[in-house]
Design an enzyme around this catalytic site. Structure first.
Site, PDB file in Angstrom:
ATOM      1  N   ALA A 100       0.853  -1.201   0.000  1.00  0.00           N
ATOM      2  CA  ALA A 100       0.000   0.000   0.000  1.00  0.00           C
ATOM      3  C   ALA A 100       0.887   1.248   0.000  1.00  0.00           C
ATOM      4  CB  ALA A 100      -0.892   0.014   1.243  1.00  0.00           C
TER       5      ALA A 100
ATOM      6  N   TYR B 182       4.148   7.492  18.521  1.00  0.00           N
ATOM      7  CA  TYR B 182       4.444   7.413  17.073  1.00  0.00           C
ATOM      8  C   TYR B 182       5.638   8.320  16.757  1.00  0.00           C
ATOM      9  CZ  TYR B 182       4.330   7.896  12.041  1.00  0.00           C
ATOM     10  OH  TYR B 182       4.704   7.915  10.716  1.00  0.00           O
TER      11      TYR B 182
HETATM   12  P1  NDP Z   1       0.061   2.697   4.521  1.00  0.00           P
HETATM   13  O1  NDP Z   1      -0.789   2.347   5.691  1.00  0.00           O
HETATM   14  O2  NDP Z   1      -0.590   3.066   3.249  1.00  0.00           O
HETATM   15  O3  NDP Z   1       1.111   1.520   4.244  1.00  0.00           O
HETATM   16  C1  NDP Z   1       1.802   0.915   5.299  1.00  0.00           C
HETATM   17  C2  NDP Z   1       2.495  -0.333   4.799  1.00  0.00           C
HETATM   18  O4  NDP Z   1       3.226  -0.920   5.885  1.00  0.00           O
HETATM   19  C3  NDP Z   1       1.533  -1.363   4.276  1.00  0.00           C
HETATM   20  O5  NDP Z   1       2.065  -1.915   3.092  1.00  0.00           O
HETATM   21  C4  NDP Z   1       1.490  -2.407   5.384  1.00  0.00           C
HETATM   22  O6  NDP Z   1       1.294  -3.687   4.796  1.00  0.00           O
HETATM   23  C5  NDP Z   1       2.904  -2.296   5.930  1.00  0.00           C
HETATM   24  N1  NDP Z   1       3.011  -2.811   7.284  1.00  0.00           N
HETATM   25  C6  NDP Z   1       2.438  -2.334   8.422  1.00  0.00           C
HETATM   26  N2  NDP Z   1       2.739  -3.105   9.453  1.00  0.00           N
HETATM   27  C7  NDP Z   1       3.519  -4.106   8.984  1.00  0.00           C
HETATM   28  C8  NDP Z   1       4.138  -5.232   9.562  1.00  0.00           C
HETATM   29  N3  NDP Z   1       4.021  -5.513  10.867  1.00  0.00           N
HETATM   30  N4  NDP Z   1       4.866  -6.049   8.772  1.00  0.00           N
HETATM   31  C9  NDP Z   1       5.001  -5.801   7.462  1.00  0.00           C
HETATM   32  N5  NDP Z   1       4.445  -4.756   6.842  1.00  0.00           N
HETATM   33  C10 NDP Z   1       3.704  -3.924   7.599  1.00  0.00           C
HETATM   34  O7  NDP Z   1       0.977   3.890   5.047  1.00  0.00           O
HETATM   35  P2  NDP Z   1       2.112   4.774   4.330  1.00  0.00           P
HETATM   36  O8  NDP Z   1       2.429   4.266   3.000  1.00  0.00           O
HETATM   37  O9  NDP Z   1       1.714   6.184   4.477  1.00  0.00           O
HETATM   38  O10 NDP Z   1       3.304   4.506   5.338  1.00  0.00           O
HETATM   39  C11 NDP Z   1       4.551   3.986   4.932  1.00  0.00           C
HETATM   40  C12 NDP Z   1       5.635   4.553   5.833  1.00  0.00           C
HETATM   41  O11 NDP Z   1       5.660   5.966   5.697  1.00  0.00           O
HETATM   42  C13 NDP Z   1       5.428   4.287   7.323  1.00  0.00           C
HETATM   43  O12 NDP Z   1       6.688   3.986   7.900  1.00  0.00           O
HETATM   44  C14 NDP Z   1       4.913   5.626   7.865  1.00  0.00           C
HETATM   45  O13 NDP Z   1       5.230   5.796   9.210  1.00  0.00           O
HETATM   46  C15 NDP Z   1       5.666   6.584   6.964  1.00  0.00           C
HETATM   47  N6  NDP Z   1       5.115   7.914   6.849  1.00  0.00           N
HETATM   48  C16 NDP Z   1       3.827   8.116   6.422  1.00  0.00           C
HETATM   49  C17 NDP Z   1       3.327   9.405   6.302  1.00  0.00           C
HETATM   50  C18 NDP Z   1       1.912   9.697   5.939  1.00  0.00           C
HETATM   51  O14 NDP Z   1       1.445  10.835   6.152  1.00  0.00           O
HETATM   52  N7  NDP Z   1       1.177   8.750   5.352  1.00  0.00           N
HETATM   53  C19 NDP Z   1       4.181  10.564   6.559  1.00  0.00           C
HETATM   54  C20 NDP Z   1       5.506  10.243   7.013  1.00  0.00           C
HETATM   55  C21 NDP Z   1       5.947   8.971   7.111  1.00  0.00           C
HETATM   56  P3  NDP Z   1       0.410  -4.875   5.395  1.00  0.00           P
HETATM   57  O15 NDP Z   1      -0.706  -4.268   6.186  1.00  0.00           O
HETATM   58  O16 NDP Z   1      -0.053  -5.620   4.175  1.00  0.00           O
HETATM   59  O17 NDP Z   1       1.363  -5.662   6.219  1.00  0.00           O
HETATM   60  C1  8X3 Z   2       3.128  10.578   9.353  1.00  0.00           C
HETATM   61  C2  8X3 Z   2       2.933  12.054   9.259  1.00  0.00           C
HETATM   62  O1  8X3 Z   2       2.227  14.109  10.575  1.00  0.00           O
HETATM   63  O2  8X3 Z   2       0.669  12.240  10.448  1.00  0.00           O
HETATM   64  O3  8X3 Z   2       4.400  10.276   9.787  1.00  0.00           O
HETATM   65  O4  8X3 Z   2       2.646  12.084  11.796  1.00  0.00           O
HETATM   66  S1  8X3 Z   2       2.083  12.641  10.593  1.00  0.00           S
END
Ligand code: NDP
Ligand code: 8X3
Length: 257
Positions: free
Chosen positions: A14, A155
């Site tokens: 995702a 977080y």
């Molecule tokens: P999504 O929820 O869209 O994707 C998260 C992904 O992480 C999924 O593919 C999920 O796959 C996987 N995941 C979660 N837990 C596990 C686990 N235990 N083992 C393996 N895979 C796991 O979120 P984002 O794409 O937004 O997030 C990706 C990264 O970016 C994260 O580290 C997040 O903290 C970071 N981030 C996100 C931001 C935002 O605003 N969205 C901003 C800054 C950073 P599945 O459930 O199939 O295991």
């Molecule tokens: C994800 C961005 O601002 O929602 O790391 O924490 S925020």
């Protein structure tokens, strides 16, 4: 530059991880796609192999499970074992509760995934990179690893930890040709908020309505930039924000266009 390289992406089912898979496949990298949801990574692997003619391999993996991570890496077929690029992307948030009110298991899940999961995968993959004297670890951090916001407590702590681990990795890798970067996004529209609010779409949707958020592809292209610099260049960290978000508490609430 990435043609025939092997890239392992955690959290490839995702959001940012899935977008990275598209960007890296387009540049010719073979892909190991890891996540817990088998159907998603299988469909993605098949689609990318067909569209770009790359090789793909899927790993149904929970990064919190250290033994499973070690076993998955040890049992990679030999054609997949020499990983060139590791994108440590799997991560999540749970809730926005104050420390005094929070649910203990939410803390476990965030710490076990965002910190320990990243470490388990890195510990399993990095020795091979060091031995081959080449590779690149790219960690997905966050603005939340630089600023704390209300209810962000644990977080944010996990993302501060990712930043410290990235800095530590760079020091530990000195003397090898292995590179280490972090890409730290602001608000990205993905499944992230729905996961944070345990599927409550009414709570999740407004997160992305105040201003145009980043899209996963924006981060994927930044990760790609880091991975495609000349070998003597290491991009240490990149902070990428929506144009309307200057800091966690400073945004221009003009509404999504
Ligand atoms: P999504 O929820 O869209 O994707 C998260 C992904 O992480 C999924 O593919 C999920 O796959 C996987 N995941 C979660 N837990 C596990 C686990 N235990 N083992 C393996 N895979 C796991 O979120 P984002 O794409 O937004 O997030 C990706 C990264 O970016 C994260 O580290 C997040 O903290 C970071 N981030 C996100 C931001 C935002 O605003 N969205 C901003 C800054 C950073 P599945 O459930 O199939 O295991
Ligand atoms: C994800 C961005 O601002 O929602 O790391 O924490 S925020």
């Amino acid at each position: 530059m990435l043609k025939n390289k092997i890239t392992l992406i955690t959290g490839a089912s995702a959001g940012i991880g899935e977008a990275c898979a598209h960007s890296f496949a387009r540049e010719g990298s073979h892909l190991i796609l890891a996540a817990r949801r088998q159907d998603k990574i299988t469909d993605l692997a098949n689609a990318l192999a067909k569209e770009y003619g790359i090789r793909t391999h899927t790993l149904v993996l929970d990064v919190r499970d250290r033994l499973a991570v070690n076993s998955a890496m040890e049992n990679l077929p030999s054609t997949w074992s020499d990983i060139d690029i590791l994108i440590n992307n799997a991560g999540l948030s749970r809730g926005l509760d104050k420390v005094q009110d929070a649910y203990y298991l939410d803390w476990d899940e965030m710490i076990d995934t965002n910190i320990k999961g990243l470490l388990w995968v890195s510990r399993a993959v990095m020795p091979g990179m060091v031995q081959r004297d080449g590779g690149h670890v790219i960690n997905i951090g966050s603005i939340a690893g630089r600023q704390v916001y209300s209810g962000g407590n644990v977080y944010c702590a996990t993302k501060y930890a990712v930043r410290a681990i990235t800095q530590g990795m760079r020091i530990d890798l000195l003397g090898s040709k292995v590179r280490c970067s972090s890409v730290d996004p602001g608000l990205v529209e993905s499944e992230f908020s729905e996961v944070r609010f345990r599927g409550d779409k009414e709570k999740a949707a407004p997160v992305y309505q105040n201003f145009p958020p980043l899209q996963p592809v924006d981060i994927a292209e930044t990760v790609l930039f880091c991975a495609t610099r000349p070998a003597h260049v290491n991009i240490h960290e990149v902070l990428v924000m929506p144009q309307d978000q200057a800091a966690v508490y400073a945004s221009n609430p003009r509404g999504v266009e």
